[in-house]
Motif scaffolding. Structure first.
Motif, mmCIF file in Angstrom:
data_model
loop_
_atom_site.group_PDB
_atom_site.id
_atom_site.type_symbol
_atom_site.label_atom_id
_atom_site.label_comp_id
_atom_site.label_asym_id
_atom_site.label_seq_id
_atom_site.Cartn_x
_atom_site.Cartn_y
_atom_site.Cartn_z
ATOM 1 N N PRO A 87 0.840 -1.195 0.000
ATOM 2 C CA PRO A 87 0.000 0.000 0.000
ATOM 3 C C PRO A 87 0.880 1.252 0.000
ATOM 4 O O PRO A 87 1.903 1.281 0.689
ATOM 5 N N VAL A 88 0.475 2.250 -0.774
ATOM 6 C CA VAL A 88 1.284 3.463 -0.935
ATOM 7 C C VAL A 88 0.524 4.701 -0.452
ATOM 8 O O VAL A 88 -0.672 4.833 -0.707
ATOM 9 N N ILE A 89 1.232 5.568 0.250
ATOM 10 C CA ILE A 89 0.744 6.921 0.523
ATOM 11 C C ILE A 89 1.797 7.875 -0.031
ATOM 12 O O ILE A 89 2.974 7.778 0.340
ATOM 13 N N LEU A 90 1.376 8.737 -0.935
ATOM 14 C CA LEU A 90 2.294 9.684 -1.571
ATOM 15 C C LEU A 90 1.733 11.078 -1.353
ATOM 16 O O LEU A 90 0.667 11.410 -1.876
ATOM 17 N N SER A 91 2.443 11.892 -0.568
ATOM 18 C CA SER A 91 1.913 13.222 -0.266
ATOM 19 C C SER A 91 2.952 14.268 -0.619
ATOM 20 O O SER A 91 4.129 13.950 -0.802
ATOM 21 N N GLY A 92 2.519 15.511 -0.695
ATOM 22 C CA GLY A 92 3.499 16.551 -0.905
ATOM 23 C C GLY A 92 2.909 17.867 -1.367
ATOM 24 O O GLY A 92 1.702 18.007 -1.562
ATOM 25 N N ASP A 93 3.835 18.824 -1.516
ATOM 26 C CA ASP A 93 3.533 20.095 -2.149
ATOM 27 C C ASP A 93 3.952 19.914 -3.605
ATOM 28 O O ASP A 93 5.144 19.957 -3.914
ATOM 29 N N PHE A 94 2.960 19.675 -4.474
ATOM 30 C CA PHE A 94 3.253 19.418 -5.886
ATOM 31 C C PHE A 94 3.346 20.719 -6.682
ATOM 32 O O PHE A 94 3.657 20.689 -7.876
ATOM 33 N N ASN A 95 3.082 21.832 -6.032
ATOM 34 C CA ASN A 95 3.133 23.144 -6.681
ATOM 35 C C ASN A 95 2.328 23.179 -7.975
ATOM 36 O O ASN A 95 2.674 23.910 -8.915
ATOM 37 N N ALA A 96 1.264 22.402 -8.042
ATOM 38 C CA ALA A 96 0.451 22.306 -9.250
ATOM 39 C C ALA A 96 -1.011 22.182 -8.878
ATOM 40 O O ALA A 96 -1.373 21.368 -8.022
ATOM 41 N N GLU A 97 -1.845 22.987 -9.519
ATOM 42 C CA GLU A 97 -3.286 22.865 -9.331
ATOM 43 C C GLU A 97 -3.762 21.586 -10.029
ATOM 44 O O GLU A 97 -3.050 21.043 -10.869
ATOM 45 N N PRO A 98 -4.985 21.148 -9.680
ATOM 46 C CA PRO A 98 -5.480 19.899 -10.273
ATOM 47 C C PRO A 98 -5.606 19.919 -11.802
ATOM 48 O O PRO A 98 -5.719 18.860 -12.421
ATOM 49 N N THR A 99 -5.553 21.109 -12.403
ATOM 50 C CA THR A 99 -5.645 21.214 -13.865
ATOM 51 C C THR A 99 -4.301 20.965 -14.555
ATOM 52 O O THR A 99 -4.246 20.841 -15.784
ATOM 53 N N GLU A 100 -3.227 20.887 -13.790
ATOM 54 C CA GLU A 100 -1.904 20.689 -14.410
ATOM 55 C C GLU A 100 -1.677 19.223 -14.810
ATOM 56 O O GLU A 100 -2.206 18.321 -14.170
ATOM 57 N N PRO A 101 -0.862 19.009 -15.842
ATOM 58 C CA PRO A 101 -0.573 17.641 -16.294
ATOM 59 C C PRO A 101 -0.126 16.689 -15.175
ATOM 60 O O PRO A 101 -0.551 15.532 -15.158
ATOM 61 N N ILE A 102 0.677 17.167 -14.238
ATOM 62 C CA ILE A 102 1.197 16.282 -13.197
ATOM 63 C C ILE A 102 0.075 15.620 -12.390
ATOM 64 O O ILE A 102 0.189 14.474 -11.961
ATOM 65 N N TYR A 103 -1.025 16.351 -12.190
ATOM 66 C CA TYR A 103 -2.134 15.795 -11.401
ATOM 67 C C TYR A 103 -2.697 14.539 -12.088
ATOM 68 O O TYR A 103 -2.888 13.512 -11.444
ATOM 69 N N ASN A 104 -2.916 14.636 -13.398
ATOM 70 C CA ASN A 104 -3.417 13.460 -14.127
ATOM 71 C C ASN A 104 -2.375 12.364 -14.224
ATOM 72 O O ASN A 104 -2.709 11.185 -14.200
ATOM 73 N N THR A 105 -1.122 12.752 -14.329
ATOM 74 C CA THR A 105 -0.047 11.759 -14.375
ATOM 75 C C THR A 105 -0.079 10.902 -13.109
ATOM 76 O O THR A 105 0.047 9.677 -13.163
ATOM 77 N N VAL A 106 -0.275 11.547 -11.960
ATOM 78 C CA VAL A 106 -0.328 10.795 -10.693
ATOM 79 C C VAL A 106 -1.599 9.954 -10.629
ATOM 80 O O VAL A 106 -1.558 8.754 -10.349
ATOM 81 N N MET A 107 -2.736 10.572 -10.924
ATOM 82 C CA MET A 107 -4.026 9.887 -10.774
ATOM 83 C C MET A 107 -4.194 8.743 -11.772
ATOM 84 O O MET A 107 -4.964 7.821 -11.526
ATOM 85 N N ASN A 108 -3.517 8.816 -12.922
ATOM 86 C CA ASN A 108 -3.690 7.786 -13.955
ATOM 87 C C ASN A 108 -2.551 6.781 -14.007
ATOM 88 O O ASN A 108 -2.444 6.028 -14.964
ATOM 89 N N HIS A 109 -1.708 6.776 -12.980
ATOM 90 C CA HIS A 109 -0.592 5.825 -13.010
ATOM 91 C C HIS A 109 -1.130 4.397 -13.002
ATOM 92 O O HIS A 109 -1.963 4.035 -12.180
ATOM 93 N N GLU A 110 -0.643 3.579 -13.943
ATOM 94 C CA GLU A 110 -1.258 2.266 -14.163
ATOM 95 C C GLU A 110 -1.128 1.301 -13.011
ATOM 96 O O GLU A 110 -2.098 0.695 -12.580
ATOM 97 N N THR A 111 0.089 1.142 -12.491
ATOM 98 C CA THR A 111 0.260 0.103 -11.477
ATOM 99 C C THR A 111 0.007 0.609 -10.054
ATOM 100 O O THR A 111 -0.449 -0.149 -9.209
ATOM 101 N N LEU A 112 0.259 1.887 -9.785
ATOM 102 C CA LEU A 112 0.070 2.371 -8.413
ATOM 103 C C LEU A 112 -1.413 2.547 -8.063
ATOM 104 O O LEU A 112 -1.805 2.377 -6.910
ATOM 105 N N GLY A 113 -2.244 2.897 -9.030
ATOM 106 C CA GLY A 113 -3.686 3.042 -8.784
ATOM 107 C C GLY A 113 -4.005 4.026 -7.677
ATOM 108 O O GLY A 113 -4.687 3.704 -6.712
ATOM 109 N N LEU A 114 -3.512 5.249 -7.819
ATOM 110 C CA LEU A 114 -3.653 6.236 -6.746
ATOM 111 C C LEU A 114 -4.939 7.053 -6.866
ATOM 112 O O LEU A 114 -5.430 7.317 -7.962
ATOM 113 N N ALA A 115 -5.467 7.450 -5.709
ATOM 114 C CA ALA A 115 -6.582 8.396 -5.637
ATOM 115 C C ALA A 115 -6.168 9.498 -4.677
ATOM 116 O O ALA A 115 -5.207 9.341 -3.927
ATOM 117 N N SER A 116 -6.892 10.611 -4.700
ATOM 118 C CA SER A 116 -6.556 11.741 -3.843
ATOM 119 C C SER A 116 -7.525 11.787 -2.666
ATOM 120 O O SER A 116 -8.740 11.832 -2.847
#
Ligand code: NDP
Ligand code: CA
Length: 305
Positions: A198-227
């Motif tokens: 099980p993974v918990i990944l937290s931080g100051d991503f300096n990016a609003e949810p509209t930025e590419p990085i947000y989707n990159t995290v949420m759509n990661h295939e094997t980690l299956g992360l949610a916010s």
């Protein structure tokens, strides 16, 4: 004075001990580096006294201790020795990893580089792995870092992987691309060391949810992360803000801090609401009441049966 929103009640919980072992409370917070806050940030409505370390340090500590988290993930830590010493007395052990070229060290009277830190409760968990990483962009090291711990519950022997980061700040298309690249490297790093835990990944991503990085995290295939803060009690939206400050350029009020978790491994039980605009006050933060320009995120996660 901030209240928790209940997202899910853990109905499977039978007694206090199994309850405690199936749950993890995480506190995620960019605590505002002392050197940057006092010399770099230019918070125009913040009284000078509010930024004095002698005052702020107890407020930071009090806030952390008041929520009694199992795991503490922090960014902009430039007083790790203070936190280590004081949090040790409260039953925590911690790890710090500095940024390679922290802007703090260019400030007169600085207390060393800032970086990311993770603390965990030593009566609940054993540390079984510790990794640090300088995030790379197109295979070149950047100035941003990540810390990762693998911990094991002393009673259940269940393991989990906790990681935290502070991505590159500031606006612009190029910087948003850069954050996305840092994020990809971060996710590779986490997948490599999580090994299915099980993974918990937290931080100051300096990016609003509209930025590419947000989707990159949420759509990661094997980690299956949610916010964690994006749940039915918030209409499946991120909070309106996790930081709210006034600089010379104007007011900045947006969401850039997150707690992501493996959605097939955890349920979110509760999250700590952001303080209201009224509670925060017209001068926004930092202030005499709030020691950082970011608010802490506190989440109760429960391991699925
Ligand atoms: P970042 O762009 O990631 O920002 C560093 C810090 O500045 C963050 O903690 C960020 O906080 C804060 N910040 C963001 N926006 C503002 C703002 N508008 N005003 C004030 N502070 C802000 O920087 P890097 O880590 O990439 O480092 C900067 C580089 O600058 C270093 O590599 C260093 O070499 C160089 N430097 C050189 C100096 C010199 O004197 N030669 C002086 C300072 C830096 P948050 O994440 O909360 O938004
Ligand atoms: Ca900052």
């Amino acid at each position: 004075e901030r209240s928790f929103s209940t997202v899910n009640k853990n109905l499977d919980c039978v007694d206090d001990e199994t309850c405690n072992d199936s749950k993890v409370r995480i506190l995620q917070w960019n605590v505002l580096s002392q050197a940057l806050g006092q010399n770099n940030d230019n918070f125009v409505c913040c009284p000078d006294e509010a930024l004095e370390w002698r005052r702020r340090r107890y407020q930071i500590l009090q806030e952390i201790i008041a929520y009694n988290p199992d795991i503490i993930c922090l960014q902009e830590v430039d007083h790790f020795e203070f936190l280590k010493k004081t949090l040790n007395t409260q039953g925590y052990s911690g790890t710090f990893f500095p940024k390679p070229d922290s802007p703090c060290v260019y400030i007169q009277g600085n207390n060393g580089p800032d970086g990311c830190a993770i603390f965990y409760k030593t009566d609940k968990y054993d540390l079984i792995g510790l990794e640090t990483k300088i995030l790379e962009v197109w295979r070149v090291k950047s100035n941003q870092v990540a810390v990762l711990l693998v911990i094991r519950n002393k009673n259940t022997q269940e393991e989990m992987c906790i990681a935290t980061t502070h991505l590159k700040a500031r606006n612009g298309a190029l910087l948003s691309t850069l954050r996305n690249e840092q994020g990809k490297d971060l996710l590779d790093f986490v997948s490599t060391h999580a090994c299915g835990r099980p993974v918990i990944l937290s931080g100051d991503f300096n990016a609003e949810p509209t930025e590419p990085i947000y989707n990159t995290v949420m759509n990661h295939e094997t980690l299956g992360l949610a916010s964690a803060y994006r749940n039915p009690t918030s209409n499946n939206q991120e909070p309106k803000y996790t930081t709210w400050k006034i600089r010379e350029e104007g007011e900045v009020c947006h969401t850039i801090d997150y707690v992501f978790f493996s959605q097939d491994k955890f349920d979110v039980e509760a999250v700590l609401d952001m303080p209201s605009g009224e509670q925060i006050g017209e001068a926004r933060v930092p202030s005499l009441r709030y020691p950082s320009d970011h608010f802490s995120l506190v989440c109760d996660l429960a391991l699925k049966k």
